[in-house]
Design a protein around this motif. Structure first.
Motif, PDB file in Angstrom:
ATOM      1  N   ALA A 275       0.822  -1.223   0.011  1.00 55.28           N
ATOM      2  CA  ALA A 275       0.166  -0.112   0.020  1.00 55.28           C
ATOM      3  C   ALA A 275       0.655   1.368  -0.118  1.00 55.28           C
ATOM      4  O   ALA A 275       0.610   2.259  -0.681  1.00 55.28           O
ATOM      5  CB  ALA A 275      -0.973  -0.204   1.128  1.00 55.28           C
ATOM      6  N   TYR A 276       1.924   1.226   0.539  1.00 52.67           N
ATOM      7  CA  TYR A 276       2.734   2.673   0.764  1.00 52.67           C
ATOM      8  C   TYR A 276       3.503   2.641  -0.164  1.00 52.67           C
ATOM      9  O   TYR A 276       3.750   3.737  -0.665  1.00 52.67           O
ATOM     10  CB  TYR A 276       3.624   2.331   2.122  1.00 52.67           C
ATOM     11  CG  TYR A 276       3.898   4.005   2.641  1.00 52.67           C
ATOM     12  CD1 TYR A 276       2.757   4.381   3.456  1.00 52.67           C
ATOM     13  CD2 TYR A 276       5.175   4.241   2.652  1.00 52.67           C
ATOM     14  CE1 TYR A 276       3.073   5.534   4.006  1.00 52.67           C
ATOM     15  CE2 TYR A 276       5.132   5.630   3.043  1.00 52.67           C
ATOM     16  CZ  TYR A 276       4.272   6.040   3.848  1.00 52.67           C
ATOM     17  OH  TYR A 276       4.640   7.381   4.320  1.00 52.67           O
ATOM     18  N   ALA A 277       4.045   1.507  -1.058  1.00 53.16           N
ATOM     19  CA  ALA A 277       4.587   1.638  -2.143  1.00 53.16           C
ATOM     20  C   ALA A 277       3.813   2.268  -3.258  1.00 53.16           C
ATOM     21  O   ALA A 277       4.328   3.110  -3.847  1.00 53.16           O
ATOM     22  CB  ALA A 277       5.265   0.591  -2.642  1.00 53.16           C
ATOM     23  N   ASN A 278       2.557   1.932  -3.181  1.00 53.31           N
ATOM     24  CA  ASN A 278       1.859   2.665  -4.228  1.00 53.31           C
ATOM     25  C   ASN A 278       1.490   4.212  -3.802  1.00 53.31           C
ATOM     26  O   ASN A 278       0.997   4.920  -4.861  1.00 53.31           O
ATOM     27  CB  ASN A 278       0.440   1.838  -4.352  1.00 53.31           C
ATOM     28  CG  ASN A 278       0.415   0.805  -5.199  1.00 53.31           C
ATOM     29  OD1 ASN A 278       0.190   0.702  -6.463  1.00 53.31           O
ATOM     30  ND2 ASN A 278       1.040  -0.503  -4.620  1.00 53.31           N
TER      31      ASN A 278
ATOM     32  N   VAL B  46      10.468  13.105  -7.340  1.00 58.49           N
ATOM     33  CA  VAL B  46       9.081  12.757  -7.647  1.00 58.49           C
ATOM     34  C   VAL B  46       8.879  11.718  -8.529  1.00 58.49           C
ATOM     35  O   VAL B  46       8.149  10.779  -8.371  1.00 58.49           O
ATOM     36  CB  VAL B  46       8.362  13.977  -8.162  1.00 58.49           C
ATOM     37  CG1 VAL B  46       6.920  13.843  -8.453  1.00 58.49           C
ATOM     38  CG2 VAL B  46       8.255  15.061  -6.959  1.00 58.49           C
ATOM     39  N   ILE B  47       9.478  11.774  -9.756  1.00 59.69           N
ATOM     40  CA  ILE B  47       9.414  10.655 -10.595  1.00 59.69           C
ATOM     41  C   ILE B  47       9.862   9.369 -10.269  1.00 59.69           C
ATOM     42  O   ILE B  47       9.402   8.111 -10.411  1.00 59.69           O
ATOM     43  CB  ILE B  47       9.995  11.193 -11.835  1.00 59.69           C
ATOM     44  CG1 ILE B  47       8.990  12.227 -12.529  1.00 59.69           C
ATOM     45  CG2 ILE B  47       9.893  10.026 -13.029  1.00 59.69           C
ATOM     46  CD1 ILE B  47       9.901  13.171 -13.743  1.00 59.69           C
ATOM     47  N   ASP B  48      11.218   9.389  -9.598  1.00 63.94           N
ATOM     48  CA  ASP B  48      11.802   8.154  -9.023  1.00 63.94           C
ATOM     49  C   ASP B  48      10.819   7.172  -8.197  1.00 63.94           C
ATOM     50  O   ASP B  48      11.067   6.272  -8.035  1.00 63.94           O
ATOM     51  CB  ASP B  48      13.018   8.687  -8.305  1.00 63.94           C
ATOM     52  CG  ASP B  48      14.152   9.108  -9.062  1.00 63.94           C
ATOM     53  OD1 ASP B  48      14.097   8.640 -10.360  1.00 63.94           O
ATOM     54  OD2 ASP B  48      15.255   9.584  -8.550  1.00 63.94           O
ATOM     55  N   THR B  49      10.211   7.826  -7.541  1.00 63.57           N
ATOM     56  CA  THR B  49       9.028   7.051  -6.565  1.00 63.57           C
ATOM     57  C   THR B  49       8.262   6.160  -7.534  1.00 63.57           C
ATOM     58  O   THR B  49       7.872   5.218  -6.906  1.00 63.57           O
ATOM     59  CB  THR B  49       8.046   8.091  -5.780  1.00 63.57           C
ATOM     60  OG1 THR B  49       7.169   8.864  -6.750  1.00 63.57           O
ATOM     61  CG2 THR B  49       8.928   9.199  -4.812  1.00 63.57           C
ATOM     62  N   ALA B  50       8.091   6.339  -8.565  1.00 59.01           N
ATOM     63  CA  ALA B  50       7.304   5.240  -9.443  1.00 59.01           C
ATOM     64  C   ALA B  50       8.044   4.243  -9.500  1.00 59.01           C
ATOM     65  O   ALA B  50       7.450   3.262  -9.629  1.00 59.01           O
ATOM     66  CB  ALA B  50       7.174   5.947 -10.870  1.00 59.01           C
TER      67      ALA B  50
END
Length: 191
Positions: A71-74, A167-171
């Motif tokens: 859940a947290y990864a998403n 921000v993008i790296d979190t994908a």
């Protein structure tokens, strides 16, 4: 189908959470323009707190269906929603050059996740000696991909503000989760 429904519910909840930053930004705009005398300031502060309350209740329901790590990864998608709101609602700048750079970085993030899958595949193989464990096709390809992505990101930072990179790296969290499920056949567990 039930799992798809759960993921849709999870991402709708994350979308709801992203609206907290919209109300917060709207309140700050009102404060900067009119100070403490603005009725809209208090409306947006109320909406921010109310949204957090609704989110907290729905988040508790969502995390019953997933492991917290899943859940947290998403939840990292929240950062992408925040960028979308910044452009659409508050008209913050996002040029074509930024968009192209962001897409290239996102492409790199995806292949970075692929490189992690290669490393995991290699880690799951029993090798006859330590040297083969670290010097094999999957590991070498994985780190080659990683180095190429670093060079690509360096070029992208000539086109994109640095604030977009993290921000993008979190994908990558979502990509690794999905790729490990579909390629490595790892279960996405509840606990």
């Amino acid at each position: 189908m039930s799992k798809l429904k759960d993921y849709i519910q999870l991402h709708l909840n994350i979308l709801l959470f992203s609206l907290t930053s919209v109300f917060s930004k709207a309140a700050s705009v009102q404060y900067n323009k009119h100070g403490l005398s603005s009725p809209l300031l208090y409306l947006f502060l109320f909406l921010m707190v109310a949204n957090c309350g609704i989110y907290a209740i729905t988040w508790q329901q969502v995390i019953k269906k997933f492991s917290l790590s899943t859940a947290y990864a998403n939840k990292s998608v929240y950062l992408l929603w925040s960028q979308i709101w910044a452009v659409l609602i508050f008209h913050e700048n996002l040029s074509i050059q930024n968009i192209i750079g962001i897409l290239v970085v996102l492409f790199g993030v995806f292949f970075s996740a692929v490189s992690q899958i290669l490393l995991k595949q290699s880690a799951n193989i029993k090798y006859e000696n330590r040297i083969r464990e670290y010097l094999n096709f999957r590991v070498i390809l994985s780190y080659t991909i990683y180095m190429l992505i670093l060079l690509l990101n360096t070029w992208c930072y000539t086109k994109v503000d640095m604030r977009y990179g993290p921000v993008i790296d979190t994908a990558a969290y979502v990509f690794v989760l999905l790729l490990s499920h579909f390629i490595l056949k790892e279960k996405i567990t509840k606990g």
